[in-house]
Design a protein around this motif. Structure first.
Motif, PDB file in Angstrom:
ATOM      1  N   LYS A 153      13.540  -0.783  -2.434  1.00 31.21           N
ATOM      2  CA  LYS A 153      12.303  -1.208  -1.688  1.00 31.21           C
ATOM      3  C   LYS A 153      10.823  -0.839  -2.428  1.00 31.21           C
ATOM      4  CE  LYS A 153      10.306  -1.003   2.710  1.00 31.21           C
ATOM      5  NZ  LYS A 153       9.201  -0.273   3.646  1.00 31.21           N
ATOM      6  N   ARG A 154      10.170  -1.352  -2.621  1.00 28.46           N
ATOM      7  CA  ARG A 154       8.873  -1.082  -3.294  1.00 28.46           C
ATOM      8  C   ARG A 154       8.145  -0.182  -2.328  1.00 28.46           C
ATOM      9  NH1 ARG A 154       9.809  -6.618  -3.877  1.00 28.46           N
ATOM     10  NH2 ARG A 154      10.014  -7.208  -5.527  1.00 28.46           N
ATOM     11  N   PRO A 155       7.208   0.760  -3.009  1.00 30.02           N
ATOM     12  CA  PRO A 155       7.377   1.282  -4.470  1.00 30.02           C
ATOM     13  C   PRO A 155       8.804   1.902  -4.845  1.00 30.02           C
ATOM     14  CG  PRO A 155       5.904   2.701  -3.114  1.00 30.02           C
ATOM     15  CD  PRO A 155       6.347   1.656  -2.131  1.00 30.02           C
ATOM     16  N   PHE A 156       9.118   2.076  -5.756  1.00 27.43           N
ATOM     17  CA  PHE A 156      10.619   2.292  -6.259  1.00 27.43           C
ATOM     18  C   PHE A 156      10.307   3.815  -6.251  1.00 27.43           C
ATOM     19  CE2 PHE A 156      10.437  -1.642  -8.677  1.00 27.43           C
ATOM     20  CZ  PHE A 156      11.380  -2.388  -7.611  1.00 27.43           C
ATOM     21  N   LYS A 157      11.562   4.634  -5.836  1.00 25.42           N
ATOM     22  CA  LYS A 157      11.369   6.020  -5.852  1.00 25.42           C
ATOM     23  C   LYS A 157      11.508   6.269  -7.557  1.00 25.42           C
ATOM     24  CE  LYS A 157      12.919   7.073  -1.344  1.00 25.42           C
ATOM     25  NZ  LYS A 157      13.467   5.968  -0.606  1.00 25.42           N
ATOM     26  N   GLY A 158      11.050   7.435  -7.707  1.00 23.58           N
ATOM     27  CA  GLY A 158      10.977   7.762  -9.129  1.00 23.58           C
ATOM     28  C   GLY A 158      12.507   8.315  -9.428  1.00 23.58           C
ATOM     29  N   ALA A 159      12.904   8.523 -10.548  1.00 27.37           N
ATOM     30  CA  ALA A 159      14.122   8.933 -11.055  1.00 27.37           C
ATOM     31  C   ALA A 159      14.363  10.628 -10.710  1.00 27.37           C
ATOM     32  CB  ALA A 159      14.502   8.741 -12.559  1.00 27.37           C
ATOM     33  N   GLY A 160      13.292  11.094 -10.838  1.00 25.24           N
ATOM     34  CA  GLY A 160      13.560  12.770 -10.493  1.00 25.24           C
ATOM     35  C   GLY A 160      14.376  13.171 -11.683  1.00 25.24           C
ATOM     36  N   GLY A 161      14.282  14.511 -11.514  1.00 29.49           N
ATOM     37  CA  GLY A 161      14.848  15.212 -12.439  1.00 29.49           C
ATOM     38  C   GLY A 161      16.352  15.466 -12.463  1.00 29.49           C
ATOM     39  N   LEU A 162      17.234  16.415 -13.146  1.00 29.28           N
ATOM     40  CA  LEU A 162      18.191  16.453 -13.103  1.00 29.28           C
ATOM     41  C   LEU A 162      18.853  16.798 -11.771  1.00 29.28           C
ATOM     42  CD1 LEU A 162      19.106  18.305 -16.456  1.00 29.28           C
ATOM     43  CD2 LEU A 162      19.665  16.027 -15.855  1.00 29.28           C
ATOM     44  N   MET A 163      18.254  17.491 -10.979  1.00 32.39           N
ATOM     45  CA  MET A 163      18.763  17.785  -9.903  1.00 32.39           C
ATOM     46  C   MET A 163      18.172  16.962  -8.542  1.00 32.39           C
ATOM     47  SD  MET A 163      20.517  20.235 -10.076  1.00 32.39           S
ATOM     48  CE  MET A 163      20.911  21.394 -11.696  1.00 32.39           C
ATOM     49  N   GLY A 164      17.496  15.575  -8.966  1.00 31.96           N
ATOM     50  CA  GLY A 164      17.117  14.726  -8.094  1.00 31.96           C
ATOM     51  C   GLY A 164      15.680  15.043  -7.270  1.00 31.96           C
ATOM     52  N   ALA A 165      15.052  16.230  -8.151  1.00 30.99           N
ATOM     53  CA  ALA A 165      13.668  16.616  -7.374  1.00 30.99           C
ATOM     54  C   ALA A 165      12.564  15.845  -8.145  1.00 30.99           C
ATOM     55  CB  ALA A 165      13.393  18.004  -7.612  1.00 30.99           C
ATOM     56  N   GLY A 166      11.752  15.280  -7.589  1.00 28.95           N
ATOM     57  CA  GLY A 166      10.666  14.660  -8.016  1.00 28.95           C
ATOM     58  C   GLY A 166       9.700  14.030  -6.800  1.00 28.95           C
ATOM     59  N   ALA A 167       8.435  13.800  -7.165  1.00 28.48           N
ATOM     60  CA  ALA A 167       7.365  13.591  -6.313  1.00 28.48           C
ATOM     61  C   ALA A 167       7.788  11.837  -5.848  1.00 28.48           C
ATOM     62  CB  ALA A 167       5.939  13.698  -6.765  1.00 28.48           C
ATOM     63  N   GLU A 168       7.597  11.415  -4.800  1.00 28.98           N
ATOM     64  CA  GLU A 168       7.928  10.326  -4.522  1.00 28.98           C
ATOM     65  C   GLU A 168       6.515   9.630  -3.836  1.00 28.98           C
ATOM     66  OE1 GLU A 168      11.084   8.865  -4.843  1.00 28.98           O
ATOM     67  OE2 GLU A 168      11.815  10.680  -5.194  1.00 28.98           O
ATOM     68  N   PRO A 169       6.544   8.394  -4.028  1.00 31.88           N
ATOM     69  CA  PRO A 169       5.513   7.612  -3.356  1.00 31.88           C
ATOM     70  C   PRO A 169       5.483   7.671  -1.990  1.00 31.88           C
ATOM     71  CG  PRO A 169       6.744   5.979  -4.743  1.00 31.88           C
ATOM     72  CD  PRO A 169       7.109   7.561  -4.674  1.00 31.88           C
ATOM     73  N   LYS A 201       0.712  -1.045   0.106  1.00 29.10           N
ATOM     74  CA  LYS A 201       0.057  -0.080  -0.015  1.00 29.10           C
ATOM     75  C   LYS A 201       0.942   1.220   0.021  1.00 29.10           C
ATOM     76  CE  LYS A 201      -4.205  -1.278   2.074  1.00 29.10           C
ATOM     77  NZ  LYS A 201      -5.108  -0.859   3.497  1.00 29.10           N
ATOM     78  N   TYR A 202       0.506   2.126  -0.918  1.00 20.84           N
ATOM     79  CA  TYR A 202       1.249   3.139  -0.814  1.00 20.84           C
ATOM     80  C   TYR A 202       0.274   4.476  -1.519  1.00 20.84           C
ATOM     81  CZ  TYR A 202       2.022   2.294  -5.589  1.00 20.84           C
ATOM     82  OH  TYR A 202       2.155   2.199  -7.032  1.00 20.84           O
ATOM     83  N   VAL A 203       0.604   5.768  -1.118  1.00 23.66           N
ATOM     84  CA  VAL A 203       0.053   6.832  -1.939  1.00 23.66           C
ATOM     85  C   VAL A 203       0.791   7.280  -3.065  1.00 23.66           C
ATOM     86  CG1 VAL A 203      -1.041   9.093  -1.234  1.00 23.66           C
ATOM     87  CG2 VAL A 203      -1.093   7.355   0.130  1.00 23.66           C
ATOM     88  N   GLU A 204       0.242   7.210  -4.121  1.00 23.16           N
ATOM     89  CA  GLU A 204       0.860   7.714  -5.584  1.00 23.16           C
ATOM     90  C   GLU A 204       0.860   9.200  -5.478  1.00 23.16           C
ATOM     91  OE1 GLU A 204      -0.977   6.953  -9.500  1.00 23.16           O
ATOM     92  OE2 GLU A 204       0.567   5.328  -9.408  1.00 23.16           O
ATOM     93  N   PRO A 205       1.859   9.912  -5.751  1.00 26.61           N
ATOM     94  CA  PRO A 205       1.672  11.411  -5.694  1.00 26.61           C
ATOM     95  C   PRO A 205       1.094  11.782  -6.944  1.00 26.61           C
ATOM     96  CG  PRO A 205       4.039  10.571  -6.558  1.00 26.61           C
ATOM     97  CD  PRO A 205       3.170   9.223  -6.120  1.00 26.61           C
ATOM     98  N   ALA A 206       0.453  13.089  -6.698  1.00 32.00           N
ATOM     99  CA  ALA A 206      -0.348  13.793  -7.763  1.00 32.00           C
ATOM    100  C   ALA A 206       0.467  14.171  -8.870  1.00 32.00           C
ATOM    101  CB  ALA A 206      -1.455  14.697  -7.172  1.00 32.00           C
ATOM    102  N   GLY A 207       0.028  14.843  -9.769  1.00 29.41           N
ATOM    103  CA  GLY A 207       0.730  15.390 -10.702  1.00 29.41           C
ATOM    104  C   GLY A 207       1.293  16.604 -10.383  1.00 29.41           C
ATOM    105  N   PRO A 208       2.230  17.449 -10.925  1.00 31.21           N
ATOM    106  CA  PRO A 208       2.980  18.528 -10.303  1.00 31.21           C
ATOM    107  C   PRO A 208       2.100  19.844 -10.501  1.00 31.21           C
ATOM    108  CG  PRO A 208       3.939  17.999 -12.313  1.00 31.21           C
ATOM    109  CD  PRO A 208       2.981  16.834 -12.109  1.00 31.21           C
TER     110      PRO A 208
END
Length: 185
Positions: free
Chosen positions: A150-166, A64-71
């Motif tokens: 570990k599941r759920p996998f963290k997103g790759a993020g952008g060039l600076m490592g920013a990105g919404a994580e589950p 179980k996890y909460v999927e991040p909403a779009g930016p």
């Protein structure tokens, strides 16, 4: 260095190297074409092998996890309740879809527009993406599904490592379950 940054560095380096390759020579072009097709076959073969291993393992552990909403979305994240097997199969389908989209793009770029350098670059990128795949690390290399794996996998993020994580913390999951309960009433 995160995956996006290393992809950028590899692409720039491969572009510089591709400038020195004599693609006008039909024999060299044939070798590059064969290398591109071989890499894509290897990547798809590994992905199909992992899919078979996922199905054979049949890990029914609840995830179980909460999927991040779009930016740009004002809505809160969506609660996802699945199993490790289904999550891994979904991730593997995304990876295979990415390979097939890349092949379709390359058919257009090389087959129709006659560009040759992308064949060389995408051959290298295919191998790098296979190396970076979290499912390859878990199912082929035998690494435990802990930390970054570990599941759920963290997103790759952008060039600076920013990105919404589950979100996997208990409070976020309970909050999402409450929102679902309010919508059902």
């Amino acid at each position: 260095m995160n995956a996006a940054t290393s992809n950028l560095v590899l692409s720039i380096g491969a572009m510089q190297l591709a400038r020195k390759i004599p693609f006008e020579d039909p024999q060299v072009l044939t070798y590059v074409r064969v290398a591109y097709v071989a890499v894509q076959v290897i990547v798809l073969g590994v992905y199909y092998f992992i899919t078979a291993k996922i199905k054979a393992k049949n890990d029914q552990t609840v995830l179980k996890y909460v999927e991040p909403a779009g930016p740009m979305s004002k809505e809160p994240g969506k609660l996802v309740a699945t199993t490790n097997r289904d999550y891994d199969l979904t991730e593997m389908n995304k990876a295979m879809r990415g390979v097939w989209m890349g092949v379709a793009m390359m058919v257009f770029l090389h087959g129709y527009l006659k560009y040759t350098q992308p064949l060389f670059i995408q051959s290298l990128m295919g191998l790098k993406n296979l190396y970076d795949s979290k499912l390859v690390a878990v199912y082929i290399l035998g690494k435990p599904a802990e930390g970054d794996l570990k599941r759920p996998f963290k997103g790759a993020g952008g060039l600076m490592g920013a990105g919404a994580e589950p979100q996997t913390d208990k409070a976020a999951i309970e909050e999402a379950e409450k929102r679902i309960g309010k919508k059902d009433d």
